[in-house]
Scaffold this active site. Structure first.
Site, PDB file in Angstrom:
ATOM      1  N   ASN A 143       1.576   7.362   0.963  1.00 44.57           N
ATOM      2  CA  ASN A 143       1.751   6.099  -0.130  1.00 44.57           C
ATOM      3  C   ASN A 143       2.690   5.551   0.242  1.00 44.57           C
ATOM      4  O   ASN A 143       4.442   6.441  -0.668  1.00 44.57           O
ATOM      5  CB  ASN A 143       1.267   6.765  -1.999  1.00 44.57           C
ATOM      6  N   HIS A 202      -2.840   3.494 -10.113  1.00 45.17           N
ATOM      7  CA  HIS A 202      -1.767   4.533  -9.641  1.00 45.17           C
ATOM      8  C   HIS A 202      -0.343   4.558 -11.307  1.00 45.17           C
ATOM      9  O   HIS A 202       0.111   3.531 -11.872  1.00 45.17           O
ATOM     10  CB  HIS A 202      -0.727   4.316  -8.438  1.00 45.17           C
ATOM     11  N   SER A 223       4.881  15.052  -5.691  1.00 41.12           N
ATOM     12  CA  SER A 223       5.864  15.953  -4.968  1.00 41.12           C
ATOM     13  C   SER A 223       5.272  16.922  -3.977  1.00 41.12           C
ATOM     14  O   SER A 223       5.757  18.018  -3.950  1.00 41.12           O
ATOM     15  CB  SER A 223       6.904  17.176  -5.810  1.00 41.12           C
ATOM     16  N   LYS A 269       5.064   3.387  -0.875  1.00 44.21           N
ATOM     17  CA  LYS A 269       5.669   2.583  -2.638  1.00 44.21           C
ATOM     18  C   LYS A 269       6.168   1.337  -2.130  1.00 44.21           C
ATOM     19  O   LYS A 269       5.765   0.814  -0.927  1.00 44.21           O
ATOM     20  CB  LYS A 269       6.301   3.708  -3.399  1.00 44.21           C
TER      21      LYS A 269
HETATM   22  P1  PGA Z   1       5.140  11.903  -4.214  1.00 47.04           P
HETATM   23  O1  PGA Z   1       4.738  10.406  -4.965  1.00 47.04           O
HETATM   24  O2  PGA Z   1       5.160  12.730  -3.797  1.00 47.04           O
HETATM   25  O3  PGA Z   1       6.819  11.311  -3.586  1.00 47.04           O
HETATM   26  O4  PGA Z   1       6.011  12.659  -5.796  1.00 47.04           O
HETATM   27  C1  PGA Z   1       3.269  10.813  -5.172  1.00 47.04           C
HETATM   28  C2  PGA Z   1       2.857   9.260  -5.621  1.00 47.04           C
HETATM   29  O5  PGA Z   1       3.046   9.114  -6.547  1.00 47.04           O
HETATM   30  O6  PGA Z   1       1.610   9.243  -4.383  1.00 47.04           O
END
Ligand code: PGA
Length: 251
Positions: free
Chosen positions: A9, A95, A211, A11
């Site tokens: 993802n 999400h 994370s 973002k």
């Molecule tokens: P992150 O995001 O791996 O940066 O914690 C995961 C997500 O929001 O899908």
């Protein structure tokens, strides 16, 4: 056979050229496995560019969001048909950043699942509790109500196009990962809710997100009800993302 779903993802990150570079590096380093599905979720404006990079590979294209109306006067929104037209096979829905920063409700999530399934997309429904909810002992109640709302209107024949991503809000982008046991406990709850709703619910894939890194993916993925990972930050580096894919256990 046990199956896995690994999503990247991205973002609201990358530029057109860095998106092409990232997708190209992932494609070049990816060793396809019949039991592992890999999906990249770039930002909307780069879907076509990333699709061109992925064409002919075993890596699928997905959208980070979809609007719940089919077409019309909804300035700035993107429909499920447009996503299919662009070559998407998947869409994320609900999400936590959309739920908590854009005010998306369980009803919005239901409507988005409806239109996405109707258009032929696979849907990854994201659920998860906030830190406050976890500290107040409300994890199960919160996740149960999100999952039940998501499942309420899904036709039985579409259950094989639904996946869940359990993403505790406190773990997203914070560097604080749920322990494998914490993740599996909630995944088991989600699995029970899905099985109660659909007889074939045993097969529904449930990803963990929050994370996930190359260092912690391996132990998370060995938990019995964890069927993959939805990766944010670590999916922006091809080597990290490929290492996460590489840590999927072999049967
Ligand atoms: P992150 O995001 O791996 O940066 O914690 C995961 C997500 O929001 O899908």
């Amino acid at each position: 056979m046990r199956r896995w779903l690994i999503g990247g993802n991205w973002k609201m990150n990358t530029t057109r050229s860095s998106a092409i570079e990232l997708a190209s590096a992932i494609r070049a380093g990816f060793r396809p496995r019949s039991d592992v599905t890999v999906v990249l979720f770039p930002p909307f404006p780069y879907l076509d560019a990333v699709r061109d990079v992925l064409t002919g590979s075993a890596i699928a294209l997905g959208a980070q969001n979809v609007y719940f109306e089919r077409k019309g006067a909804f300035t700035g929104e993107v429909s499920a048909m447009m996503l299919v037209d662009l070559g998407c096979r998947y869409s994320l829905v609900g999400h936590s950043e959309r739920r908590h920063k854009m005010g998306e409700s369980d009803t919005d999530v239901q409507r988005k699942i409806d239109v996405a399934l109707e258009a032929g997309l696979h849907v990854v429904v994201c659920v998860g509790e906030t830190l406050d909810q976890r500290q107040r002992g409300l994890t199960s109640v919160t996740v149960t109500s999100q999952v039940e709302a998501a499942l309420a209107r899904i036709p039985a024949e579409a259950h094989d196009r639904i996946a869940f991503a359990y993403e505790p809000v406190w773990a997203i982008g914070t560097g604080q990962t749920a322990t494998p046991a914490q993740a599996d406990e909630v995944h088991t709850l989600i699995r029970d809710l899905v099985v109660r709703r659909f007889s074939g619910g045993d097969d529904v894939l449930i990803q963990y997100g929050g994370s996930v890194t190359a260092a912690n993916a391996g132990e998370l993925l060995t938990e019995p009800n964890v069927n993959g990972a939805l990766v944010g930050g670590a999916s922006l580096q091809a080597s990290d993302f490929l290492a996460i894919i590489g840590s999927v256990p072999t049967a």
